[in-house]
Design a protein around this motif. Sequence first.
Motif, PDB file in Angstrom:
ATOM      1  N   GLY A 153       0.815  -1.213   0.000  1.00 39.48           N
ATOM      2  CA  GLY A 153       0.000   0.000   0.000  1.00 39.48           C
ATOM      3  C   GLY A 153       0.844   1.257   0.000  1.00 39.48           C
ATOM      4  O   GLY A 153       0.550   2.227  -0.711  1.00 39.48           O
ATOM      5  N   GLN A 154       1.915   1.249   0.774  1.00 37.93           N
ATOM      6  CA  GLN A 154       2.795   2.416   0.823  1.00 37.93           C
ATOM      7  C   GLN A 154       3.505   2.637  -0.506  1.00 37.93           C
ATOM      8  O   GLN A 154       3.698   3.783  -0.932  1.00 37.93           O
ATOM      9  N   ALA A 155       3.894   1.549  -1.159  1.00 38.61           N
ATOM     10  CA  ALA A 155       4.522   1.665  -2.482  1.00 38.61           C
ATOM     11  C   ALA A 155       3.555   2.290  -3.475  1.00 38.61           C
ATOM     12  O   ALA A 155       3.919   3.189  -4.249  1.00 38.61           O
ATOM     13  N   LEU A 156       2.322   1.832  -3.463  1.00 33.15           N
ATOM     14  CA  LEU A 156       1.318   2.381  -4.377  1.00 33.15           C
ATOM     15  C   LEU A 156       1.020   3.844  -4.054  1.00 33.15           C
ATOM     16  O   LEU A 156       0.862   4.670  -4.959  1.00 33.15           O
ATOM     17  N   ASP A 157       0.943   4.172  -2.770  1.00 28.71           N
ATOM     18  CA  ASP A 157       0.722   5.570  -2.386  1.00 28.71           C
ATOM     19  C   ASP A 157       1.823   6.467  -2.934  1.00 28.71           C
ATOM     20  O   ASP A 157       1.555   7.570  -3.427  1.00 28.71           O
ATOM     21  N   SER A 158       3.071   5.993  -2.859  1.00 29.38           N
ATOM     22  CA  SER A 158       4.189   6.811  -3.333  1.00 29.38           C
ATOM     23  C   SER A 158       4.109   7.052  -4.832  1.00 29.38           C
ATOM     24  O   SER A 158       4.461   8.125  -5.321  1.00 29.38           O
ATOM     25  N   VAL A 159       3.635   6.047  -5.563  1.00 30.54           N
ATOM     26  CA  VAL A 159       3.503   6.170  -7.015  1.00 30.54           C
ATOM     27  C   VAL A 159       2.341   7.092  -7.382  1.00 30.54           C
ATOM     28  O   VAL A 159       2.457   7.963  -8.260  1.00 30.54           O
ATOM     29  N   LEU A 160       1.229   6.915  -6.694  1.00 29.04           N
ATOM     30  CA  LEU A 160      -0.002   7.620  -7.059  1.00 29.04           C
ATOM     31  C   LEU A 160      -0.072   9.042  -6.514  1.00 29.04           C
ATOM     32  O   LEU A 160      -1.016   9.772  -6.815  1.00 29.04           O
ATOM     33  N   SER A 161       0.925   9.449  -5.721  1.00 27.24           N
ATOM     34  CA  SER A 161       0.988  10.822  -5.232  1.00 27.24           C
ATOM     35  C   SER A 161       2.145  11.590  -5.862  1.00 27.24           C
ATOM     36  O   SER A 161       2.573  12.620  -5.354  1.00 27.24           O
ATOM     37  N   SER A 162       2.641  11.091  -6.979  1.00 24.16           N
ATOM     38  CA  SER A 162       3.766  11.728  -7.664  1.00 24.16           C
ATOM     39  C   SER A 162       3.358  13.058  -8.286  1.00 24.16           C
ATOM     40  O   SER A 162       2.178  13.311  -8.540  1.00 24.16           O
ATOM     41  N   THR A 163       4.353  13.901  -8.554  1.00 21.20           N
ATOM     42  CA  THR A 163       4.064  15.180  -9.192  1.00 21.20           C
ATOM     43  C   THR A 163       3.498  14.984 -10.597  1.00 21.20           C
ATOM     44  O   THR A 163       2.736  15.812 -11.090  1.00 21.20           O
ATOM     45  N   VAL A 164       3.901  13.902 -11.244  1.00 25.95           N
ATOM     46  CA  VAL A 164       3.287  13.483 -12.511  1.00 25.95           C
ATOM     47  C   VAL A 164       2.854  12.034 -12.312  1.00 25.95           C
ATOM     48  O   VAL A 164       3.694  11.157 -12.107  1.00 25.95           O
ATOM     49  N   CYS A 165       1.568  11.794 -12.333  1.00 25.45           N
ATOM     50  CA  CYS A 165       1.054  10.459 -12.020  1.00 25.45           C
ATOM     51  C   CYS A 165       0.956   9.593 -13.277  1.00 25.45           C
ATOM     52  O   CYS A 165       0.704  10.100 -14.376  1.00 25.45           O
ATOM     53  N   PRO A 166       1.150   8.290 -13.121  1.00 24.49           N
ATOM     54  CA  PRO A 166       1.043   7.394 -14.268  1.00 24.49           C
ATOM     55  C   PRO A 166      -0.387   7.305 -14.788  1.00 24.49           C
ATOM     56  O   PRO A 166      -1.352   7.432 -14.025  1.00 24.49           O
ATOM     57  N   ALA A 167      -0.513   7.097 -16.087  1.00 21.87           N
ATOM     58  CA  ALA A 167      -1.829   6.864 -16.674  1.00 21.87           C
ATOM     59  C   ALA A 167      -2.330   5.468 -16.342  1.00 21.87           C
ATOM     60  O   ALA A 167      -3.543   5.208 -16.419  1.00 21.87           O
ATOM     61  N   GLU A 168      -1.404   4.592 -15.959  1.00 21.90           N
ATOM     62  CA  GLU A 168      -1.749   3.189 -15.740  1.00 21.90           C
ATOM     63  C   GLU A 168      -0.743   2.579 -14.775  1.00 21.90           C
ATOM     64  O   GLU A 168       0.459   2.853 -14.866  1.00 21.90           O
ATOM     65  N   VAL A 169      -1.226   1.775 -13.842  1.00 23.22           N
ATOM     66  CA  VAL A 169      -0.371   0.998 -12.946  1.00 23.22           C
ATOM     67  C   VAL A 169      -0.737  -0.472 -13.119  1.00 23.22           C
ATOM     68  O   VAL A 169      -1.829  -0.896 -12.733  1.00 23.22           O
ATOM     69  N   VAL A 170       0.156  -1.228 -13.735  1.00 25.23           N
ATOM     70  CA  VAL A 170      -0.079  -2.649 -13.980  1.00 25.23           C
ATOM     71  C   VAL A 170       0.519  -3.437 -12.821  1.00 25.23           C
ATOM     72  O   VAL A 170       1.732  -3.386 -12.593  1.00 25.23           O
ATOM     73  N   ILE A 171      -0.322  -4.137 -12.084  1.00 24.56           N
ATOM     74  CA  ILE A 171       0.121  -4.935 -10.939  1.00 24.56           C
ATOM     75  C   ILE A 171      -0.064  -6.407 -11.279  1.00 24.56           C
ATOM     76  O   ILE A 171      -1.189  -6.866 -11.513  1.00 24.56           O
ATOM     77  N   VAL A 172       1.033  -7.138 -11.324  1.00 27.05           N
ATOM     78  CA  VAL A 172       0.988  -8.570 -11.605  1.00 27.05           C
ATOM     79  C   VAL A 172       0.953  -9.318 -10.274  1.00 27.05           C
ATOM     80  O   VAL A 172       1.861  -9.183  -9.461  1.00 27.05           O
ATOM     81  N   GLN A 173      -0.098 -10.083 -10.048  1.00 23.31           N
ATOM     82  CA  GLN A 173      -0.169 -10.949  -8.877  1.00 23.31           C
ATOM     83  C   GLN A 173       0.442 -12.283  -9.271  1.00 23.31           C
ATOM     84  O   GLN A 173      -0.155 -13.069  -9.998  1.00 23.31           O
ATOM     85  N   ASP A 174       1.651 -12.517  -8.800  1.00 25.47           N
ATOM     86  CA  ASP A 174       2.414 -13.696  -9.209  1.00 25.47           C
ATOM     87  C   ASP A 174       2.034 -14.901  -8.347  1.00 25.47           C
ATOM     88  O   ASP A 174       2.715 -15.235  -7.382  1.00 25.47           O
ATOM     89  N   GLY A 175       0.926 -15.554  -8.712  1.00 27.84           N
ATOM     90  CA  GLY A 175       0.448 -16.719  -7.985  1.00 27.84           C
ATOM     91  C   GLY A 175      -0.464 -16.340  -6.827  1.00 27.84           C
ATOM     92  O   GLY A 175      -0.744 -15.162  -6.582  1.00 27.84           O
ATOM     93  N   PRO A 176      -0.938 -17.334  -6.076  1.00 23.91           N
ATOM     94  CA  PRO A 176      -1.833 -17.073  -4.938  1.00 23.91           C
ATOM     95  C   PRO A 176      -1.152 -16.196  -3.892  1.00 23.91           C
ATOM     96  O   PRO A 176       0.052 -16.315  -3.649  1.00 23.91           O
ATOM     97  N   VAL A 177      -1.923 -15.308  -3.279  1.00 21.12           N
ATOM     98  CA  VAL A 177      -1.401 -14.424  -2.227  1.00 21.12           C
ATOM     99  C   VAL A 177      -2.330 -14.492  -1.018  1.00 21.12           C
ATOM    100  O   VAL A 177      -3.501 -14.854  -1.133  1.00 21.12           O
ATOM    101  N   PRO A 178      -1.839 -14.152   0.173  1.00 22.98           N
ATOM    102  CA  PRO A 178      -2.691 -14.130   1.366  1.00 22.98           C
ATOM    103  C   PRO A 178      -3.838 -13.131   1.220  1.00 22.98           C
ATOM    104  O   PRO A 178      -3.772 -12.194   0.417  1.00 22.98           O
TER     105      PRO A 178
END
Length: 275
Positions: free
Chosen positions: A24-49
């Motif tokens: 969550g903190q990593a995503l917050d840092s990306v999404l609060s940038s001075t220039v924000c990405p048009a797209e954030v692709v998150i790959v869920q590599d297999g089952p997660v908790p």
Amino acid sequence: MSNTCPPFSVLMSVYAKDNPVWVGQALDSVLSSTVCPAEVVIVQDGPVPEAISHTLAVYAGKYPQIKRVSLEQNMGLGMALQKGLEACSHELVARMDADDLSLPDRFEKQLNRFAQEPELAVLGGAIEEIDGDTLHPVAMRRVPCSDAECKQFLKTRCPFNHMTVMFKKNFILQAGSYQPFHLMEDYYLWARCAAKGYVFGNLPDIVLRARVNAAMYGRRGGWKYFKSNKALSGQLYRLGLISLATYCFNVAVRFCVQVLMPNSWRRTFYKKALR
């Protein structure tokens, strides 16, 4: 997003052992940038908790630019990034790890550099390494800035801090994209890019805060990691990027550091000699 900046994608992979709070903190840092990405692709590599799944669902519900790619089985970082890159919609793609903190102006600086130097293929930057829990600074890792310096550095060490790079998708695909290579998926990719003559660069600025811990230094040792390094040096030699003498030097140094050296010494070596 500023009208003067081209749209870009951010590519991130998440797997079962990631910390959901850090994700969550990593995503917050990306999404609060001075220039924000048009797209954030998150790959869920297999089952997660469930905690990670919940975090991803919350962010995807809040931010429409998040695109999720789910892999049924854990395939490792190389294949996860390969699949994720295929899903990226934009030519410029920035890498991000799931436990790091991107600085607010990172993307703005990188986009400006790409605008100034259209021939650039890959652009990274320096990092500040921080304690995973306290966020206190531990060390800095600076990398060579010019194309010539990056190419020379690549002969013995990886010229980029992987989590900082922004690159042109089409160039990376032409070089064969990410491929499985134990803990060295990025170094192998940059070698293939160098063999094609792509232009490299790094910003001198710190653009990201990277979490480190004792386990990281343990992963940078042992027979499996040494064999991966040896194989990578073999690829550098086969691609014509290094001489036989440099190949032998690389293998000898890595054997001493990764096989013979105790983990406590290796930690000091990485923090002092390689920073």
